[in-house]
Design a protein around this motif. Structure first.
Motif, PDB file in Angstrom:
ATOM      1  N   ALA A  36       0.722  -1.158  -0.176  1.00  0.00           N
ATOM      2  CA  ALA A  36       0.041   0.018  -0.140  1.00  0.00           C
ATOM      3  C   ALA A  36       0.847   1.074   0.049  1.00  0.00           C
ATOM      4  O   ALA A  36       2.156   1.215   0.131  1.00  0.00           O
ATOM      5  CB  ALA A  36      -0.865   0.044   1.005  1.00  0.00           C
ATOM      6  N   GLY A  37       0.190   2.265  -0.116  1.00  0.00           N
ATOM      7  CA  GLY A  37       0.895   3.577   0.072  1.00  0.00           C
ATOM      8  C   GLY A  37       0.787   3.915   1.284  1.00  0.00           C
ATOM      9  O   GLY A  37       0.234   3.302   2.193  1.00  0.00           O
ATOM     10  N   PRO A  38       1.325   5.190   1.716  1.00  0.00           N
ATOM     11  CA  PRO A  38       1.442   5.421   3.226  1.00  0.00           C
ATOM     12  C   PRO A  38       0.124   5.639   3.896  1.00  0.00           C
ATOM     13  O   PRO A  38      -0.078   5.426   5.054  1.00  0.00           O
ATOM     14  CB  PRO A  38       2.304   6.982   3.080  1.00  0.00           C
ATOM     15  N   ASP A  39      -0.689   6.129   2.957  1.00  0.00           N
ATOM     16  CA  ASP A  39      -2.072   6.137   3.482  1.00  0.00           C
ATOM     17  C   ASP A  39      -2.937   5.018   4.148  1.00  0.00           C
ATOM     18  O   ASP A  39      -3.666   4.984   4.868  1.00  0.00           O
ATOM     19  CB  ASP A  39      -3.289   6.858   2.498  1.00  0.00           C
ATOM     20  N   LEU A  40      -2.627   3.968   3.595  1.00  0.00           N
ATOM     21  CA  LEU A  40      -3.028   2.779   3.972  1.00  0.00           C
ATOM     22  C   LEU A  40      -2.033   1.723   4.383  1.00  0.00           C
ATOM     23  O   LEU A  40      -2.401   0.484   4.593  1.00  0.00           O
ATOM     24  CB  LEU A  40      -3.856   1.751   2.828  1.00  0.00           C
ATOM     25  N   ALA A  41      -0.960   2.051   4.826  1.00  0.00           N
ATOM     26  CA  ALA A  41      -0.089   1.288   5.710  1.00  0.00           C
ATOM     27  C   ALA A  41      -0.477   0.855   6.989  1.00  0.00           C
ATOM     28  O   ALA A  41      -1.108   1.338   7.507  1.00  0.00           O
ATOM     29  CB  ALA A  41       1.365   2.269   5.644  1.00  0.00           C
ATOM     30  N   GLY A  42       0.174  -0.193   7.578  1.00  0.00           N
ATOM     31  CA  GLY A  42      -0.208  -0.493   8.841  1.00  0.00           C
ATOM     32  C   GLY A  42      -1.025  -1.978   8.791  1.00  0.00           C
ATOM     33  O   GLY A  42      -1.688  -2.569   9.835  1.00  0.00           O
ATOM     34  N   GLY A  43      -1.451  -2.360   7.470  1.00  0.00           N
ATOM     35  CA  GLY A  43      -2.194  -3.577   7.400  1.00  0.00           C
ATOM     36  C   GLY A  43      -3.611  -3.422   8.176  1.00  0.00           C
ATOM     37  O   GLY A  43      -4.180  -2.340   8.460  1.00  0.00           O
ATOM     38  N   ASN A  44      -4.045  -4.578   8.745  1.00  0.00           N
ATOM     39  CA  ASN A  44      -5.219  -4.592   9.796  1.00  0.00           C
ATOM     40  C   ASN A  44      -5.175  -3.960  10.940  1.00  0.00           C
ATOM     41  O   ASN A  44      -5.927  -3.531  11.673  1.00  0.00           O
ATOM     42  CB  ASN A  44      -5.704  -6.026   9.764  1.00  0.00           C
ATOM     43  N   THR A  45      -3.658  -3.776  11.358  1.00  0.00           N
ATOM     44  CA  THR A  45      -3.292  -3.235  12.618  1.00  0.00           C
ATOM     45  C   THR A  45      -4.212  -1.665  12.825  1.00  0.00           C
ATOM     46  O   THR A  45      -4.710  -1.525  13.861  1.00  0.00           O
ATOM     47  CB  THR A  45      -1.957  -2.769  12.834  1.00  0.00           C
ATOM     48  N   ALA A  46      -4.074  -0.982  11.586  1.00  0.00           N
ATOM     49  CA  ALA A  46      -4.714   0.256  11.673  1.00  0.00           C
ATOM     50  C   ALA A  46      -6.074   0.588  12.021  1.00  0.00           C
ATOM     51  O   ALA A  46      -6.622   1.344  12.281  1.00  0.00           O
ATOM     52  CB  ALA A  46      -4.474   1.001  10.439  1.00  0.00           C
ATOM     53  N   TYR A  47      -6.876  -0.714  11.733  1.00  0.00           N
ATOM     54  CA  TYR A  47      -8.088  -0.858  11.896  1.00  0.00           C
ATOM     55  C   TYR A  47      -8.740  -1.149  13.280  1.00  0.00           C
ATOM     56  O   TYR A  47      -9.884  -1.525  13.581  1.00  0.00           O
ATOM     57  CB  TYR A  47      -8.762  -1.766  10.850  1.00  0.00           C
ATOM     58  N   THR A  48      -7.944  -1.721  13.904  1.00  0.00           N
ATOM     59  CA  THR A  48      -8.073  -2.467  15.336  1.00  0.00           C
ATOM     60  C   THR A  48      -8.523  -1.366  16.421  1.00  0.00           C
ATOM     61  O   THR A  48      -8.215  -0.114  16.307  1.00  0.00           O
ATOM     62  CB  THR A  48      -6.901  -3.137  15.923  1.00  0.00           C
TER      63      THR A  48
END
Length: 493
Positions: A36-48
């Motif tokens: 992903a680009g920087p805006d969607l980095a972090g995989g699922n972690t960013a959604y937890t």
């Protein structure tokens, strides 16, 4: 641009970054590549929500992890304790008769040390007052063995781990999708990517499971799962598994299992990318224990009060997917409305409201048997044992009597208007099947020997969860096995 590294880590979620940080701690050059680009980095972690489950003996183990150890609520808080034996019992409750796996024993044994290690790298934690405690006799009483979440929840965790990695001199390349592994003389020597070849002495697969791949969901989890909402990133397509299997990696764990949360029926197909990170979690709907859930036939289909919600939501999300049309309604009356979590008051939360139950049921589009729905709620109301006090801080035993499907705790008559019904479906978060790794995090070949130069962590590791999981275990597992893979790869490099 540097083209050869000691370690290349594929993915930038919690597990991948834990591996990357551990590798840099050992003095190795580490590159993280992210599809992903920087805006969607972090995989699922960013959604937890950033919660982590780990063994602790009491408040003295928690305070050193906190961002604000002077919080005035702390002297009036009962955190309880969460011993290893209880963590083991919680995991066994989802194993369908299986004994603890080797991976589960590792998760339990290393859970506190892993969280403490994260805190030492600048990841700070906050007590989960809003979702894991209720006030009782002037004190904040925590329940369910889950007490802390990272500051800023999942997005804050991802940012803090990237900052820790950058502070150690690590590099991340975005828009750089791994396409295959480079193998020479039987050893993994790097990665072929969308941006060219990158050579390395060791590669760590930390790029998630297959929950965003509709075809793989239908193949491994079952028919109908291609229609599930994806709670997180659209990029977890099973690419890491495919790369590992091409090298003969051993499949491991329960491929038919997944973490599936009750979600707003009108959740976008993937985590709502138009919302700020801290709002994406608000599509969850996990207060079913305060009301009842009905399917399209007007029937209850789970014991909503079987246990604390952080022990049941992953299974109940799956149960909703097994209902007609993959839909259900969570129904509450006004008496419990103040106890509903913030996601029920989220500006994009969908619900139907009416002054009477009859009017509410009449307004539920998709409910095919409204007469049965009325009968189900009437029978439920008649069965509530009102002689037992309601207490959401414990499994209060306030249940129903005489129903074929009981509600075991927190049963309250649904009788005070206005009434609300929230339409929900199942939203998949992550999958349980993966590859087998050894104690160093090295991926094992079907023959049982390590594939030289190849390591895995996070969702890629099978055998950690089976028919469900106690909430907060997933992120902790990512840190435990990410740190192991990073250290193992550093030794190999």
């Amino acid at each position: 641009m540097q083209t050869e590294w000691d370690i290349v880590v594929i993915g930038s979620g919690n597990a991948a970054m834990s591996a990357a940080i551990a590798g840099r701690e050992q003095g190795r050059s580490v590159l993280v590549i992210e599809k992903a680009g920087p805006d969607l980095a972090g995989g699922n972690t960013a959604y937890t929500a950033g919660a982590m489950r780990f063994v602790y003996d009491g408040a003295d183990d928690l305070v050193p992890l906190l961002e604000d150890p002077t919080d005035p609520r702390l002297p009036h808080t009962d955190f309880g304790a969460y011993p290893a034996e209880r963590f083991a019992a919680d995991l066994l409750g989802f194993n369908d008769g299986r004994p603890l796996s080797r991976e589960q024993r590792t998760l339990i044994a290393e859970s506190y040390d892993a969280v403490r290690w994260l805190a030492s790298r600048g990841v700070k934690f906050e007590p989960i007052y809003s979702r894991q405690s209720f006030e009782k006799d002037g004190r904040h009483v925590f329940w369910g063995g889950l007490t802390l979440a990272t500051r800023g929840e999942g997005h804050g965790l991802a940012e803090a781990e990237r900052a820790a990695f950058a502070g150690l001199g690590g590099e991340i390349r975005y828009d750089c999708a791994a396409e295959d592994l480079i193998v020479e003389d039987g050893r993994v020597r790097g990665v072929r990517t969308s941006a060219g070849a990158i050579r390395a002495r060791a590669v760590v697969l930390g790029c998630g499971g297959f929950e965003a791949n509709a075809a793989m969901r239908a193949e491994f989890i079952g028919p109908g799962w291609e229609e599930a909402k994806v709670r997180g990133t659209p990029h977890n397509q099973g690419d890491g598994l495919a790369m590992a299997f091409r090298l003969g990696a051993r499949r491991h764990g329960f491929y038919g299992g997944c973490h599936a949360t009750p979600m707003d029926l009108f959740t976008p197909p993937y985590g709502n990318l138009d919302l700020p990170h801290l709002e994406r979690k608000h599509y969850r709907k996990i207060c079913y224990f305060l009301g009842v859930m009905l399917n399209a036939d007007g029937e209850r289909f789970v014991d909503e009060g079987r246990d604390f919600r952080n022990y049941t939501y992953a299974q109940f999300g799956r149960a909703i997917m097994e209902q007609p049309g993959h839909v259900a309604w969570q129904i509450f009356d006004a008496s419990v409305d103040p106890l509903l979590y913030s996601e029920y008051r989220f500006h994009d939360a969908h619900f139907v409201e009416a002054d009477t139950l009859d009017a509410l049921i009449d307004r539920l589009d998709g409910l095919t048997d409204k007469a049965q729905a009325r009968a189900t709620i009437a029978a439920f109301n008649d069965a509530v044992d009102e002689s037992v006090p309601f207490d959401p801080t414990v499994k209060d035993g306030r249940g129903t009597r005489g129903l074929a499907l009981p509600k075991s705790n927190w049963a309250r008559r649904i009788e005070t208007g206005p009434f609300k019904a929230y339409p929900v479906t199942g939203g998949i978060t992550f999958t349980y099947g993966g590859v087998e790794v050894d104690e160093d995090g090295a991926v094992l070949h079907e023959s049982g020997t390590p594939i030289p130069g190849l390591y895995a962590c996070g969702e890629m590791v099978g055998g950690v969860f089976f028919n469900g999981y106690p909430g907060g275990s997933g992120l902790t597992s990512g840190v435990v096995f990410g740190r192991r893979a990073g250290n193992g790869a550093a030794r190999a490099a």
